[in-house]
Design a protein around this motif. Structure first.
Motif, PDB file in Angstrom:
ATOM      1  N   SER A  44       0.897  -1.199   0.184  1.00 15.09           N
ATOM      2  CA  SER A  44      -0.031   0.028   0.130  1.00 15.09           C
ATOM      3  C   SER A  44       0.863   1.073   0.082  1.00 15.09           C
ATOM      4  O   SER A  44       0.438   2.115  -0.695  1.00 15.09           O
ATOM      5  CB  SER A  44      -0.927   0.042   1.372  1.00 15.09           C
ATOM      6  N   VAL A  45       1.971   1.369   0.796  1.00 13.15           N
ATOM      7  CA  VAL A  45       2.776   2.455   0.848  1.00 13.15           C
ATOM      8  C   VAL A  45       3.607   2.484  -0.406  1.00 13.15           C
ATOM      9  O   VAL A  45       3.795   3.547  -1.132  1.00 13.15           O
ATOM     10  CB  VAL A  45       3.832   2.244   1.959  1.00 13.15           C
ATOM     11  N   ALA A  46       4.055   1.359  -1.189  1.00 10.25           N
ATOM     12  CA  ALA A  46       4.756   1.432  -2.336  1.00 10.25           C
ATOM     13  C   ALA A  46       3.998   1.876  -3.352  1.00 10.25           C
ATOM     14  O   ALA A  46       4.605   2.596  -4.535  1.00 10.25           O
ATOM     15  CB  ALA A  46       5.305  -0.153  -2.612  1.00 10.25           C
ATOM     16  N   PHE A  47       2.849   1.703  -3.440  1.00  8.56           N
ATOM     17  CA  PHE A  47       1.703   2.075  -4.508  1.00  8.56           C
ATOM     18  C   PHE A  47       0.982   3.104  -4.244  1.00  8.56           C
ATOM     19  O   PHE A  47      -0.100   3.360  -5.207  1.00  8.56           O
ATOM     20  CB  PHE A  47       1.026   0.918  -5.034  1.00  8.56           C
ATOM     21  N   GLY A  48       1.044   3.757  -3.321  1.00  6.50           N
ATOM     22  CA  GLY A  48       0.249   4.928  -3.036  1.00  6.50           C
ATOM     23  C   GLY A  48      -1.137   4.762  -2.684  1.00  6.50           C
ATOM     24  O   GLY A  48      -2.082   5.616  -2.840  1.00  6.50           O
ATOM     25  N   LEU A  49      -1.343   3.579  -1.859  1.00  6.69           N
ATOM     26  CA  LEU A  49      -2.827   3.371  -1.173  1.00  6.69           C
ATOM     27  C   LEU A  49      -2.755   3.665   0.065  1.00  6.69           C
ATOM     28  O   LEU A  49      -1.774   4.023   0.796  1.00  6.69           O
ATOM     29  CB  LEU A  49      -3.086   1.983  -1.810  1.00  6.69           C
ATOM     30  N   VAL A  50      -3.831   3.585   0.773  1.00  9.18           N
ATOM     31  CA  VAL A  50      -4.176   4.006   2.248  1.00  9.18           C
ATOM     32  C   VAL A  50      -4.182   2.756   2.942  1.00  9.18           C
ATOM     33  O   VAL A  50      -5.129   2.000   2.611  1.00  9.18           O
ATOM     34  CB  VAL A  50      -5.337   5.045   2.445  1.00  9.18           C
ATOM     35  N   THR A  51      -3.338   2.332   3.813  1.00  7.42           N
ATOM     36  CA  THR A  51      -3.126   1.088   4.292  1.00  7.42           C
ATOM     37  C   THR A  51      -4.274   0.885   5.254  1.00  7.42           C
ATOM     38  O   THR A  51      -4.941  -0.246   5.141  1.00  7.42           O
ATOM     39  CB  THR A  51      -1.931   0.949   5.175  1.00  7.42           C
ATOM     40  N   TRP A  52      -4.584   1.624   6.168  1.00  7.04           N
ATOM     41  CA  TRP A  52      -5.793   1.549   6.836  1.00  7.04           C
ATOM     42  C   TRP A  52      -7.105   1.231   6.312  1.00  7.04           C
ATOM     43  O   TRP A  52      -8.005   0.504   6.599  1.00  7.04           O
ATOM     44  CB  TRP A  52      -6.048   2.708   7.905  1.00  7.04           C
ATOM     45  N   ILE A  53      -7.415   1.915   4.856  1.00 10.52           N
ATOM     46  CA  ILE A  53      -8.628   1.761   4.193  1.00 10.52           C
ATOM     47  C   ILE A  53      -8.634   0.500   3.569  1.00 10.52           C
ATOM     48  O   ILE A  53      -9.447  -0.361   3.500  1.00 10.52           O
ATOM     49  CB  ILE A  53      -8.732   2.884   3.112  1.00 10.52           C
ATOM     50  N   GLY A  54      -7.381  -0.043   3.152  1.00 12.08           N
ATOM     51  CA  GLY A  54      -7.286  -1.476   2.725  1.00 12.08           C
ATOM     52  C   GLY A  54      -7.565  -2.625   3.796  1.00 12.08           C
ATOM     53  O   GLY A  54      -8.345  -3.405   3.489  1.00 12.08           O
ATOM     54  N   PHE A  55      -7.237  -2.224   4.951  1.00 12.82           N
ATOM     55  CA  PHE A  55      -7.589  -3.145   6.204  1.00 12.82           C
ATOM     56  C   PHE A  55      -9.053  -3.145   6.454  1.00 12.82           C
ATOM     57  O   PHE A  55      -9.543  -4.144   6.770  1.00 12.82           O
ATOM     58  CB  PHE A  55      -6.664  -2.787   7.386  1.00 12.82           C
ATOM     59  N   ILE A  56      -9.901  -2.081   6.096  1.00 13.14           N
ATOM     60  CA  ILE A  56     -11.206  -2.176   6.391  1.00 13.14           C
ATOM     61  C   ILE A  56     -11.920  -2.751   5.111  1.00 13.14           C
ATOM     62  O   ILE A  56     -12.771  -3.912   5.247  1.00 13.14           O
ATOM     63  CB  ILE A  56     -11.755  -0.565   6.068  1.00 13.14           C
ATOM     64  N   GLY A  57     -11.236  -2.789   4.078  1.00 11.11           N
ATOM     65  CA  GLY A  57     -11.598  -3.640   2.846  1.00 11.11           C
ATOM     66  C   GLY A  57     -11.458  -5.115   3.081  1.00 11.11           C
ATOM     67  O   GLY A  57     -12.240  -6.156   2.833  1.00 11.11           O
ATOM     68  N   CYS A  58     -10.354  -5.315   3.593  1.00  6.90           N
ATOM     69  CA  CYS A  58     -10.094  -6.828   4.097  1.00  6.90           C
ATOM     70  C   CYS A  58     -11.060  -7.268   5.024  1.00  6.90           C
ATOM     71  O   CYS A  58     -11.347  -8.207   5.147  1.00  6.90           O
ATOM     72  CB  CYS A  58      -8.584  -6.849   4.472  1.00  6.90           C
ATOM     73  N   THR A  59     -11.201  -6.433   6.022  1.00 10.99           N
ATOM     74  CA  THR A  59     -12.242  -6.645   7.258  1.00 10.99           C
ATOM     75  C   THR A  59     -13.638  -7.036   6.670  1.00 10.99           C
ATOM     76  O   THR A  59     -14.312  -7.912   6.763  1.00 10.99           O
ATOM     77  CB  THR A  59     -12.206  -5.596   8.170  1.00 10.99           C
ATOM     78  N   SER A  60     -13.986  -6.187   5.704  1.00 11.72           N
ATOM     79  CA  SER A  60     -15.166  -6.355   5.265  1.00 11.72           C
ATOM     80  C   SER A  60     -15.297  -7.664   4.483  1.00 11.72           C
ATOM     81  O   SER A  60     -16.448  -8.393   4.581  1.00 11.72           O
ATOM     82  CB  SER A  60     -15.603  -5.146   3.956  1.00 11.72           C
ATOM     83  N   TYR A  61     -14.373  -7.956   3.603  1.00 14.68           N
ATOM     84  CA  TYR A  61     -14.440  -9.454   2.980  1.00 14.68           C
ATOM     85  C   TYR A  61     -14.299 -10.536   4.125  1.00 14.68           C
ATOM     86  O   TYR A  61     -15.253 -11.356   4.059  1.00 14.68           O
ATOM     87  CB  TYR A  61     -13.023  -9.587   2.410  1.00 14.68           C
ATOM     88  N   PHE A  62     -13.601 -10.417   5.019  1.00 12.94           N
ATOM     89  CA  PHE A  62     -13.518 -11.385   6.317  1.00 12.94           C
ATOM     90  C   PHE A  62     -15.148 -11.601   6.862  1.00 12.94           C
ATOM     91  O   PHE A  62     -15.275 -12.904   7.495  1.00 12.94           O
ATOM     92  CB  PHE A  62     -12.708 -11.198   7.271  1.00 12.94           C
ATOM     93  N   ALA A  63     -15.749 -10.468   6.982  1.00 20.83           N
ATOM     94  CA  ALA A  63     -16.910 -10.751   7.832  1.00 20.83           C
ATOM     95  C   ALA A  63     -17.969 -11.216   6.735  1.00 20.83           C
ATOM     96  O   ALA A  63     -19.207 -11.298   7.244  1.00 20.83           O
ATOM     97  CB  ALA A  63     -17.261  -9.097   8.325  1.00 20.83           C
ATOM     98  N   SER A  64     -17.702 -11.136   5.533  1.00 17.54           N
ATOM     99  CA  SER A  64     -18.703 -11.766   4.664  1.00 17.54           C
ATOM    100  C   SER A  64     -18.565 -13.354   4.615  1.00 17.54           C
ATOM    101  O   SER A  64     -18.043 -13.863   5.481  1.00 17.54           O
ATOM    102  CB  SER A  64     -18.561 -11.104   3.005  1.00 17.54           C
ATOM    103  N   GLN A  65     -19.379 -13.949   3.708  1.00 17.10           N
ATOM    104  CA  GLN A  65     -19.462 -15.481   3.717  1.00 17.10           C
ATOM    105  C   GLN A  65     -17.968 -16.130   3.196  1.00 17.10           C
ATOM    106  O   GLN A  65     -17.825 -17.086   3.511  1.00 17.10           O
ATOM    107  CB  GLN A  65     -20.363 -15.974   2.494  1.00 17.10           C
ATOM    108  N   GLY A  66     -17.167 -15.146   2.559  1.00 18.94           N
ATOM    109  CA  GLY A  66     -15.583 -15.842   2.431  1.00 18.94           C
ATOM    110  C   GLY A  66     -15.579 -16.703   1.073  1.00 18.94           C
ATOM    111  O   GLY A  66     -15.059 -17.476   1.161  1.00 18.94           O
TER     112      GLY A  66
END
Length: 156
Positions: free
Chosen positions: A22-44
């Motif tokens: 995320s740092v190397a490609f100019g993305l926002v780390t904490w926002i990505g972790f929210i996306g990750c968490t959203s996926y984990f909280a779904s059916q998977g």
């Protein structure tokens, strides 16, 4: 080894990779972790990944509507009514199968506010973060499958 331990191992490794990526490609780390968490909280599964992407993205849209709309309707009672209407709409869109993951929509809306309306970076960060979440879970399940039983201790 249990599936939980295997997923924990791959999540730990891929979380470190995500932080660098995320740092190397100019993305926002904490926002990505929210996306990750959203996926984990779904059916998977694959379908859940797509649903996470769609609901997170529509959530950002609803958040931006409130942010930009505040310039039009101000901060008074009307703004409170707009929050109520938008919250209703975020739930109501769940009638559509691909938009039925309502927590993903609310997470996306929160991201719009947390990023101060910088949707241009918030959406890619959310999408790639959810993809990392998918990779974390699927690689953990694969590790569990291929881990030789002879290396596992009783109770692992």
């Amino acid at each position: 080894m249990t599936p939980l331990i295997a997923i924990a191992i791959t999540t730990g490794i891929l979380s470190g990779i995500w932080a660098w990526f995320s740092v190397a490609f100019g993305l926002v780390t904490w926002i990505g972790f929210i996306g990750c968490t959203s996926y984990f909280a779904s059916q998977g599964c694959w379908r859940s990944l797509i649903t996470t992407w769609l609901t997170n993205t529509t959530g950002v849209f609803w958040g931006m509507l409130l942010i930009k709309g505040a310039d039009l309707w101000g901060q008074g009672v009307f703004s409170f009514m707009m929050v109520a209407i938008v919250a209703f709409m975020m739930c109501f869109q769940g009638k559509q199968r691909w938009l039925s993951y309502i927590p993903g929509t609310f997470a996306g809306c929160c991201i719009a506010f947390g990023s101060n309306g910088a949707w241009q970076i918030a959406i890619p960060s959310l999408l790639v973060g959810a993809l990392f979440g998918f990779a974390m879970k699927q690689s953990g399940l694969l590790l569990f499958k291929i881990w030789p039983a002879r290396f596992a201790k009783k109770g692992d």
